[in-house]
Design a protein around this motif. Structure first.
Motif, PDB file in Angstrom:
ATOM      1  N   GLN A  37       0.825  -1.210   0.000  1.00 56.06           N
ATOM      2  CA  GLN A  37       0.000   0.000   0.000  1.00 56.06           C
ATOM      3  C   GLN A  37       0.856   1.256   0.000  1.00 56.06           C
ATOM      4  O   GLN A  37       0.549   2.226  -0.689  1.00 56.06           O
ATOM      5  CB  GLN A  37      -0.932  -0.010   1.212  1.00 56.06           C
ATOM      6  N   ALA A  38       1.941   1.228   0.779  1.00 54.73           N
ATOM      7  CA  ALA A  38       2.848   2.384   0.799  1.00 54.73           C
ATOM      8  C   ALA A  38       3.468   2.589  -0.576  1.00 54.73           C
ATOM      9  O   ALA A  38       3.571   3.725  -1.072  1.00 54.73           O
ATOM     10  CB  ALA A  38       3.939   2.179   1.850  1.00 54.73           C
ATOM     11  N   ALA A  39       3.880   1.499  -1.205  1.00 53.59           N
ATOM     12  CA  ALA A  39       4.486   1.602  -2.536  1.00 53.59           C
ATOM     13  C   ALA A  39       3.486   2.144  -3.557  1.00 53.59           C
ATOM     14  O   ALA A  39       3.819   3.020  -4.373  1.00 53.59           O
ATOM     15  CB  ALA A  39       5.019   0.240  -2.975  1.00 53.59           C
ATOM     16  N   ALA A  71      10.113   9.107  -3.304  1.00 59.23           N
ATOM     17  CA  ALA A  71      10.758   8.080  -4.111  1.00 59.23           C
ATOM     18  C   ALA A  71      11.558   7.111  -3.239  1.00 59.23           C
ATOM     19  O   ALA A  71      11.587   5.896  -3.501  1.00 59.23           O
ATOM     20  CB  ALA A  71      11.666   8.726  -5.154  1.00 59.23           C
ATOM     21  N   THR A  72      12.183   7.634  -2.197  1.00 59.14           N
ATOM     22  CA  THR A  72      12.952   6.782  -1.289  1.00 59.14           C
ATOM     23  C   THR A  72      12.036   5.799  -0.568  1.00 59.14           C
ATOM     24  O   THR A  72      12.348   4.600  -0.463  1.00 59.14           O
ATOM     25  CB  THR A  72      13.720   7.639  -0.279  1.00 59.14           C
ATOM     26  N   ILE A  73      10.903   6.282  -0.062  1.00 63.44           N
ATOM     27  CA  ILE A  73       9.953   5.387   0.596  1.00 63.44           C
ATOM     28  C   ILE A  73       9.405   4.370  -0.397  1.00 63.44           C
ATOM     29  O   ILE A  73       9.189   3.207  -0.056  1.00 63.44           O
ATOM     30  CB  ILE A  73       8.812   6.187   1.246  1.00 63.44           C
ATOM     31  N   LEU A  74       9.208   4.787  -1.644  1.00 65.75           N
ATOM     32  CA  LEU A  74       8.759   3.855  -2.678  1.00 65.75           C
ATOM     33  C   LEU A  74       9.760   2.715  -2.833  1.00 65.75           C
ATOM     34  O   LEU A  74       9.391   1.530  -2.800  1.00 65.75           O
ATOM     35  CB  LEU A  74       8.571   4.584  -4.005  1.00 65.75           C
ATOM     36  N   HIS A 133       9.651  -6.883  -4.246  1.00 64.57           N
ATOM     37  CA  HIS A 133       9.698  -6.469  -5.656  1.00 64.57           C
ATOM     38  C   HIS A 133      11.096  -5.915  -5.957  1.00 64.57           C
ATOM     39  O   HIS A 133      11.293  -4.697  -6.109  1.00 64.57           O
ATOM     40  CB  HIS A 133       8.632  -5.417  -5.935  1.00 64.57           C
ATOM     41  N   ALA A 134      12.066  -6.800  -6.026  1.00 62.89           N
ATOM     42  CA  ALA A 134      13.466  -6.395  -6.105  1.00 62.89           C
ATOM     43  C   ALA A 134      13.782  -5.585  -7.357  1.00 62.89           C
ATOM     44  O   ALA A 134      14.495  -4.578  -7.298  1.00 62.89           O
ATOM     45  CB  ALA A 134      14.364  -7.632  -6.033  1.00 62.89           C
ATOM     46  N   ALA A 135      13.278  -6.013  -8.502  1.00 66.71           N
ATOM     47  CA  ALA A 135      13.581  -5.309  -9.751  1.00 66.71           C
ATOM     48  C   ALA A 135      12.996  -3.901  -9.740  1.00 66.71           C
ATOM     49  O   ALA A 135      13.664  -2.933 -10.154  1.00 66.71           O
ATOM     50  CB  ALA A 135      13.055  -6.101 -10.940  1.00 66.71           C
ATOM     51  N   GLU A 136      11.757  -3.770  -9.262  1.00 71.86           N
ATOM     52  CA  GLU A 136      11.127  -2.448  -9.188  1.00 71.86           C
ATOM     53  C   GLU A 136      11.884  -1.543  -8.218  1.00 71.86           C
ATOM     54  O   GLU A 136      12.083  -0.355  -8.486  1.00 71.86           O
ATOM     55  CB  GLU A 136       9.664  -2.574  -8.769  1.00 71.86           C
ATOM     56  N   ALA A 137      12.307  -2.112  -7.085  1.00 68.47           N
ATOM     57  CA  ALA A 137      13.050  -1.317  -6.109  1.00 68.47           C
ATOM     58  C   ALA A 137      14.361  -0.827  -6.707  1.00 68.47           C
ATOM     59  O   ALA A 137      14.742   0.342  -6.544  1.00 68.47           O
ATOM     60  CB  ALA A 137      13.314  -2.146  -4.854  1.00 68.47           C
ATOM     61  N   ARG A 138      15.039  -1.708  -7.409  1.00 67.21           N
ATOM     62  CA  ARG A 138      16.320  -1.314  -8.008  1.00 67.21           C
ATOM     63  C   ARG A 138      16.116  -0.193  -9.033  1.00 67.21           C
ATOM     64  O   ARG A 138      16.915   0.751  -9.102  1.00 67.21           O
ATOM     65  CB  ARG A 138      16.981  -2.533  -8.658  1.00 67.21           C
ATOM     66  N   ALA A 139      15.048  -0.278  -9.801  1.00 67.40           N
ATOM     67  CA  ALA A 139      14.758   0.780 -10.777  1.00 67.40           C
ATOM     68  C   ALA A 139      14.479   2.105 -10.081  1.00 67.40           C
ATOM     69  O   ALA A 139      14.911   3.172 -10.543  1.00 67.40           O
ATOM     70  CB  ALA A 139      13.569   0.368 -11.647  1.00 67.40           C
ATOM     71  N   THR A 140      13.760   2.051  -8.954  1.00 68.72           N
ATOM     72  CA  THR A 140      13.460   3.282  -8.213  1.00 68.72           C
ATOM     73  C   THR A 140      14.728   3.888  -7.637  1.00 68.72           C
ATOM     74  O   THR A 140      14.959   5.106  -7.750  1.00 68.72           O
ATOM     75  CB  THR A 140      12.459   2.987  -7.083  1.00 68.72           C
ATOM     76  N   PHE A 141      15.581   3.069  -7.022  1.00 69.53           N
ATOM     77  CA  PHE A 141      16.817   3.596  -6.441  1.00 69.53           C
ATOM     78  C   PHE A 141      17.739   4.145  -7.533  1.00 69.53           C
ATOM     79  O   PHE A 141      18.398   5.179  -7.334  1.00 69.53           O
ATOM     80  CB  PHE A 141      17.528   2.507  -5.642  1.00 69.53           C
ATOM     81  N   SER A 142      17.775   3.485  -8.669  1.00 67.36           N
ATOM     82  CA  SER A 142      18.597   3.982  -9.776  1.00 67.36           C
ATOM     83  C   SER A 142      18.072   5.322 -10.274  1.00 67.36           C
ATOM     84  O   SER A 142      18.857   6.225 -10.625  1.00 67.36           O
ATOM     85  CB  SER A 142      18.604   2.967 -10.927  1.00 67.36           C
ATOM     86  N   ARG A 143      16.751   5.471 -10.297  1.00 68.97           N
ATOM     87  CA  ARG A 143      16.167   6.748 -10.713  1.00 68.97           C
ATOM     88  C   ARG A 143      16.548   7.863  -9.744  1.00 68.97           C
ATOM     89  O   ARG A 143      16.824   8.995 -10.155  1.00 68.97           O
ATOM     90  CB  ARG A 143      14.643   6.616 -10.797  1.00 68.97           C
ATOM     91  N   ILE A 144      16.571   7.556  -8.452  1.00 72.38           N
ATOM     92  CA  ILE A 144      16.968   8.560  -7.457  1.00 72.38           C
ATOM     93  C   ILE A 144      18.406   8.997  -7.702  1.00 72.38           C
ATOM     94  O   ILE A 144      18.722  10.197  -7.695  1.00 72.38           O
ATOM     95  CB  ILE A 144      16.803   7.995  -6.030  1.00 72.38           C
ATOM     96  N   ALA A 149      22.359   2.557  -0.607  1.00 68.47           N
ATOM     97  CA  ALA A 149      22.130   1.416   0.295  1.00 68.47           C
ATOM     98  C   ALA A 149      21.158   0.423  -0.344  1.00 68.47           C
ATOM     99  O   ALA A 149      21.361  -0.795  -0.280  1.00 68.47           O
ATOM    100  CB  ALA A 149      21.594   1.912   1.634  1.00 68.47           C
ATOM    101  N   GLY A 150      20.103   0.950  -0.971  1.00 66.57           N
ATOM    102  CA  GLY A 150      19.130   0.079  -1.635  1.00 66.57           C
ATOM    103  C   GLY A 150      19.724  -0.689  -2.790  1.00 66.57           C
ATOM    104  O   GLY A 150      19.297  -1.810  -3.095  1.00 66.57           O
ATOM    105  N   LEU A 151      20.740  -0.092  -3.430  1.00 68.26           N
ATOM    106  CA  LEU A 151      21.407  -0.753  -4.556  1.00 68.26           C
ATOM    107  C   LEU A 151      22.529  -1.683  -4.102  1.00 68.26           C
ATOM    108  O   LEU A 151      23.179  -2.321  -4.933  1.00 68.26           O
ATOM    109  CB  LEU A 151      21.974   0.305  -5.513  1.00 68.26           C
TER     110      LEU A 151
END
Length: 315
Positions: free
Chosen positions: A160-162, A184-187, A196-207, A235-237
């Motif tokens: 829900q947070a995501a 974006a960090t909370i996402l 959702h590892a792939a989605e998280a990696r994409a978000t951290f890369s975008r940041i 850290a997320g990456l």
């Protein structure tokens, strides 16, 4: 040359743009001398005094501004509430918000601020009814997004947070995040915890791309505290060295700012916990709990980034 409004304007420029807090304070003092009954002059003076660590002066001038203009929502919600929250004076915050709600009973700003007070005081159950009064959709840069997203994040409702955070962010990944970095960090952190590892990696890369469009780009120093979010993204990456380095840079960048420095130090402890530097994170907590604008009871109790060290009896 004796116009009080001119001193007030220059002080705001020195404060907000140059970040020269000592010079800004002199301008605000000069403005107050020329505008003795102007609540804005007192309000802005209180704001810069927080940055200089003059907390008693800031409280006195915030209270004086509220006395001069008791129906001014900006005074009640900005200095009075934020200032008391930084000092852990949550009952004073609640009283200020009660006055604000007398002025504007349907104020979304007051609902949001009240939810934040309860969250910081470690009372998620008490925050929930205030969050329920808030709209359910925001742009990521909206001030009001913080309370509902924090509630979802601290309640560990990862999906829900995501979804809430994703809905608020620009859909185009090429759009710089700028004032949306926290969302974006909370996402990314929520996606990671939801599996959702792939989605998280994409978000951290975008940041990272948003803050450092090229490897040689320098994270800006402003009220957005971009180096902190860069540290969370690294850290997320899984880049521990870069995460710790960015967190340390954030603390150094705000060494002369009594408001942003403790916040940067809290973020540093969170990053240390995330990357496995348990002892460093745990050692920082007692001091951060005592600092104005430092670690709140609610953050210590509920912030998921500290989950990695919660099994230690010292936490």
């Amino acid at each position: 040359p004796e116009l009080g409004e001119a001193f007030l304007a220059r002080g705001c420029y020195r404060y907000r743009v140059l970040r020269d807090y000592a010079a800004a304070l002199e301008d605000f003092k000069a403005a107050q001398q020329r505008l003795p009954n102007d609540a804005e002059a007192l309000n802005t003076r209180a704001a810069v005094e927080r940055r200089l660590g003059l907390w008693d002066d800031a409280v006195a001038h915030a209270q004086a501004a509220a006395a001069l203009d008791p129906r001014n929502m900006q005074v009640l919600l900005t200095n009075a509430v934020e200032l008391y929250n930084y000092l852990g004076r949550y009952d004073d915050s609640r009283r200020a918000l009660d006055r604000a709600l007398e002025v504007q009973p349907d104020s979304v700003s007051a609902y949001s601020a009240r939810a934040t007070v309860e969250q910081l005081d470690g009372r998620l159950d008490a925050a929930a009814p205030w969050v329920a009064r808030l709209p359910q959709h925001y742009a990521a840069e909206d001030y009001f997004i913080e309370a509902p997203l924090t509630q979802l994040w601290w309640e560990r409702r990862w999906d829900q947070a995501a979804a809430f955070a994703q809905d608020a962010l620009p859909a185009d990944a090429a759009v710089p995040l700028d004032n949306s970095l926290w969302v974006a960090t909370i996402l990314g952190l929520s996606q990671q915890r939801a599996g959702h590892a792939a989605e998280a990696r994409a978000t951290f890369s975008r940041i990272v791309r948003s803050i450092k469009p090229t490897p040689d780009s320098v994270a800006r120093v402003d009220e957005s505290r971009t180096s902190e979010y860069l540290a969370f993204a690294y850290a997320g990456l899984g880049d521990k060295h870069a995460a710790l380095d960015a967190a340390a840079q954030a603390v150094a960048a705000y060494r002369d700012d009594a408001l942003s420095r403790p916040e940067a130090e809290v973020a540093q402890a969170e990053v240390q916990a995330l990357v496995g530097e348990r002892e460093a994170a745990i050692a920082a907590l007692p001091r951060l709990l005592q600092l104005p604008a430092g670690l709140s009871l609610g953050e210590l109790r509920y912030e998921p980034t500290f989950d990695a060290i919660r099994d230690d009896p010292r936490v």
